[in-house]
Design an enzyme around this catalytic site. Structure first.
Site, mmCIF file in Angstrom:
data_model
loop_
_atom_site.group_PDB
_atom_site.id
_atom_site.type_symbol
_atom_site.label_atom_id
_atom_site.label_comp_id
_atom_site.label_asym_id
_atom_site.label_seq_id
_atom_site.Cartn_x
_atom_site.Cartn_y
_atom_site.Cartn_z
ATOM 1 N N ASP A 462 -48.604 76.067 -42.230
ATOM 2 C CA ASP A 462 -49.396 75.855 -41.018
ATOM 3 C C ASP A 462 -49.812 77.185 -40.392
ATOM 4 O OD1 ASP A 462 -50.620 74.422 -38.968
ATOM 5 O OD2 ASP A 462 -48.891 73.132 -38.622
ATOM 6 N N ASP A 525 -55.523 66.574 -37.621
ATOM 7 C CA ASP A 525 -54.414 65.841 -36.997
ATOM 8 C C ASP A 525 -54.885 64.482 -36.493
ATOM 9 O OD1 ASP A 525 -52.257 67.452 -37.469
ATOM 10 O OD2 ASP A 525 -52.477 68.616 -35.628
HETATM 11 C C1 GLA Z 1 -49.867 71.518 -36.252
HETATM 12 C C2 GLA Z 1 -50.203 70.594 -37.398
HETATM 13 C C3 GLA Z 1 -49.452 69.309 -37.257
HETATM 14 C C4 GLA Z 1 -47.978 69.574 -37.188
HETATM 15 C C5 GLA Z 1 -47.697 70.511 -36.038
HETATM 16 C C6 GLA Z 1 -46.237 70.930 -35.989
HETATM 17 O O1 GLA Z 1 -50.398 71.071 -35.076
HETATM 18 O O2 GLA Z 1 -51.568 70.360 -37.456
HETATM 19 O O3 GLA Z 1 -49.756 68.440 -38.328
HETATM 20 O O4 GLA Z 1 -47.508 70.079 -38.409
HETATM 21 O O5 GLA Z 1 -48.460 71.697 -36.137
HETATM 22 O O6 GLA Z 1 -46.002 71.762 -34.911
#
Ligand code: GLA
Length: 723
Positions: A462, A525
């Site tokens: 990430d 997301d």
């Molecule tokens: C980001 C990602 C999410 C998740 C969060 C965890 O926002 O897009 O899918 O993994 O971090 O903090």
């Protein structure tokens, strides 16, 4: 052996499967033609290419469609290269020194690029006054219609030169009426297609955050309308700041430029050194669907690494939308048991497993397990998951550091900060200074240790903030990107079977550079199927379905609050690298059976859903209906997904025309069973009847099903098997 690139008199001709690129190799090489594949001629002088083209003002010289343009060289418009020499001069007059044709193509220093090129042509230019040389490559592939290009600037002089701009691609397209499609948006609405009719002026598509961004993806499609129309698409193999300009020339024609964003760029190339611009890829077809098909196919064959190419992806369950940070051993164990019982294949432990991280305020950089939360060591946790028959995956955010972390307390100098300037926290975190070798060494070791200890088969990589501490600003953004590639290379070399799914607050870094290392990317997301339909449709203009992480999430959706059925959510998520991301242990018995059936269906059709050739039947932007077909290579098996996002009353039922099948085959057509739908189940039809007569939506959705679905989204998945 038949050569794909040939010399024909003064011309170079590169043929792909269906297109030809013809270049006049005079002292300022020019594009003669880029379009549908044609036969060979000895001379293309009839095209007018040898006569200087127009004058936009008294100060301009030849405006012909050159392969490169630079400041101070007679083109008073957006140009490809700007270099300043030690005496402050920005004049660069590159002239051709040599042309050669090579087998394959060379690698690009420090950067990922496409692989298995068949041949490439190299144009070598030199400007004696500045001692700057340039190599420009165009590579072709024997199973693709995409051409890959890159440039390398070499300082042959004795003094430093400064690069203020070095784009990768310049493409001058003929006069006409054009439409431009770009993929724009923000977090939770990434890569929404935006169409602009070009009407004079210059259009910009760029990112400034240090990432390729969710606001403007590097992909561009330009469609020339009317007779002799075509569509040209380009994309960049790069994950940092990019910039595309599309300029309507005042003499006619359109110039596309694409490359590293020149925002703050001021890169010193020392005497004897060189600078490589990232690879750009481009293609041409009759229309946007043809060009996008070529792009998806190319990414699948020549961008996603060989070791991950066509490798089936497991069905995952991810803990993020399930628990956020709030989990313990009991909750994780129950989720894992339920997942195993349903037939899910991999368990992904998302954020919150390390340091003392129970919210986003701490611990990034402290990549060691929170035994209190896991109930055991990371190794034991991984073993437990595997003992239940699941693979194990884990979330990391390697490029970042929390101010509240042991790493920051011991190595504050690892953070990207500027003396005397209060660091700007975004999502309560700082960037690590990955431009420094010692910082990258730390990260590579720490992440490798997590992977080895846990035996992870999968990592979610990430990146949740932009780069704002702009020290060494002339080179910072690019060095940050090179640092990322260095770390990804070292980790993928060390763990060749590891599947990395990259992510950046959802899809904030969805690009070809990442796909070279990480064969899939978390698309967004936002997993609300209604919204996801538009996000995935946009993404599919440029990237194949296998590259998209697609999950069934919490219902009602956590971001949009829209509700729908698990079946509708599945139909949308099934086209991609699929999984679940909600608390499966809370499913009712009825929904448990629905999910079990989905998993069985996905496994049965996985090859087609993940790697099938995708044909767009209809896009949601047109009349609220989205329909895609994915078919295996022989067109013997296929799946079509129909998504209706607008119920229309008092009108004939719309018909869906299913393309992408073999016209001559007879298919047994089935509908995936959906509990709330009691429409038709099976029938037999020929490929051409399905494409031409069409299938009525009236037979697909019963009235009852419409009533039961919130927000009027209805879906069906059809299967086709050759009889
Ligand atoms: C980001 C990602 C999410 C998740 C969060 C965890 O926002 O897009 O899918 O993994 O971090 O903090």
């Amino acid at each position: 052996m038949i050569k794909m690139i040939k010399r024909l008199g003064d011309y170079l001709k590169a043929d792909t499967q269906n297109s030809s690129l013809i270049i006049l190799a005079d002292e300022r090489p020019k594009f003669v033609y880029f379009g549908k594949r044609i036969g060979d001629s000895d001379d293309y002088g009839f095209s007018g290419i040898k006569s200087p083209r127009g004058f936009s003002s008294a100060d301009d010289v030849d405006n012909s469609p050159c392969l490169v343009s630079s400041s101070g060289d007679g083109h008073s418009r957006e140009n490809m290269i700007r270099v300043v020499t030690s005496d402050g001069s920005a004049v660069l007059r590159l002239r051709l020194e040599d042309v050669s044709i090579l087998d394959g193509k060379p690698a690009i220093d420090g950067m990922p690029s496409s692989y298995e090129a068949k041949e490439c042509v190299v144009f070598k230019y030199y400007d004696a006054a500045s001692s700057v040389a340039l190599e420009q490559y165009f590579a072709v592939f024997d199973d693709s219609d995409v051409i890959a290009t890159s440039v390398r600037l070499i300082n042959r002089g004795k003094e430093d030169v400064k690069i203020k701009r070095l784009f990768s691609l310049q493409l001058d397209l003929p006069d006409g009426d054009y439409e431009m499609l770009t993929l724009e948006g923000a977090s939770c609405r990434e890569r929404i297609p935006k169409i602009k009719t070009l009407n004079g002026g210059t259009y910009l598509n760029a990112s400034y955050s240090g990432l390729s961004s969710n606001s403007s993806n590097p992909f561009v499609a330009l469609t020339k309308k009317g007779p002799n129309g075509f569509c040209v698409e380009s994309n960049l193999v790069y994950s940092g700041n990019h910039k595309e300009t599309v300029e309507c020339g005042n003499l006619g024609g359109v110039r596309l430029l694409s490359g590293i964003n020149d925002y703050l760029l001021d890169y010193t190339v020392k005497a004897g050194e060189s600078f490589c611009a990232p690879e750009a890829i481009f293609t041409v077809a009759d229309d946007i669907d043809g060009a996008s098909r070529a792009m998806r196919d190319f990414v699948d064959k020549h961008i996603i690494s060989e070791r991950m190419r066509r490798r089936e992806r497991p069905i995952v369950v991810n803990t993020w939308e399930t628990f956020l940070f709030d989990f313990d051993e009991k909750k994780l164990s129950a989720l894992c048991d339920k997942a195993a019982e349903l037939g899910i294949e991999m368990f992904i432990l998302d954020d919150g497993w390390f340091g003392k991280r129970n919210d986003d305020s701490s611990s990034l950089g402290d990549w060691y397990e929170n035994v209190g939360k896991l109930g055991c060591s990371l190794k034991e946790f991984g073993d437990k998951i595997r003992a239940k028959g699941l693979g194990f995956g884990i979330w990391v955010e390697p490029e970042m550091i929390s101010a509240d972390s042991d790493l920051f307390r011991t190595h504050p100098e690892f953070a990207m900060t500027i003396d005397g300037v209060k660091p700007m926290e975004i999502r309560r975190q700082l960037c690590l200074d990955t431009t420094k070798r010692e910082v990258r060494d730390y990260i590579v070791d720490a992440i490798s240790c997590v992977i080895s200890k846990s035996g992870a088969d999968y990592v979610k990589w990430d990146c949740n903030r932009s780069v704002q501490e702009l020290k060494n600003s002339g080179s910072l953004f690019h060095s940050f990107t090179l640092g990322l590639y260095d770390m990804l290379k070292r980790i993928t070399d060390r763990f060749p079977d590891l599947i990395i799914e990259s992510c950046a607050s959802g899809g904030n870094r969805f690009d070809l550079g990442m796909l070279c290392f990480t064969p899939q990317i978390w698309t967004s997301d936002n997993v609300d199927p209604r919204y996801r339909t538009a996000i995935q449709e946009g993404t599919l203009y440029a990237y194949p379905q296998i590259s998209m992480g697609t999950h069934v999430g919490h219902i009602p959706d956590w971001h949009t609050f829209n509700g729908t059925s698990y079946d509708n959510a599945f139909s949308v998520a099934a086209l991609g690298s699929f999984g679940y991301e909600f608390n499966l242990t809370e499913l009712s018995d009825k929904d448990t059976e629905i999910v079990r059936e989905q998993i069985a269906f996905y496994k049965k059709w996985r090859g087609v859903l993940q790697f099938g050739t995708l044909t767009v039947n209809e896009r949601v932007a047109e009349r609220g209906i989205s329909c895609y077909t994915v078919a295996d290579e022989k067109c013997e098996k296929a799946v079509a997904t129909v998504i209706v996002t607008q119920s229309v009353f008092n009108r004939d039922y719309p018909k869906i025309y299913i393309k992408g099948l073999n016209a001559d085959y007879i298919y047994k057509v089935g509908f995936r069973q959906q509990t709330e739908v009691d429409g038709k189940t099976t029938f037999t039809a020929s490929g051409d009847a399905l494409a031409c007569v069409g299938v009525s939506l009236g037979d697909m959705f019963s009235e009852g099903a419409v009533g039961k679905n919130y927000n009027s989204i209805q879906t069906r998945m059809m299967t086709f098997e050759k009889i």
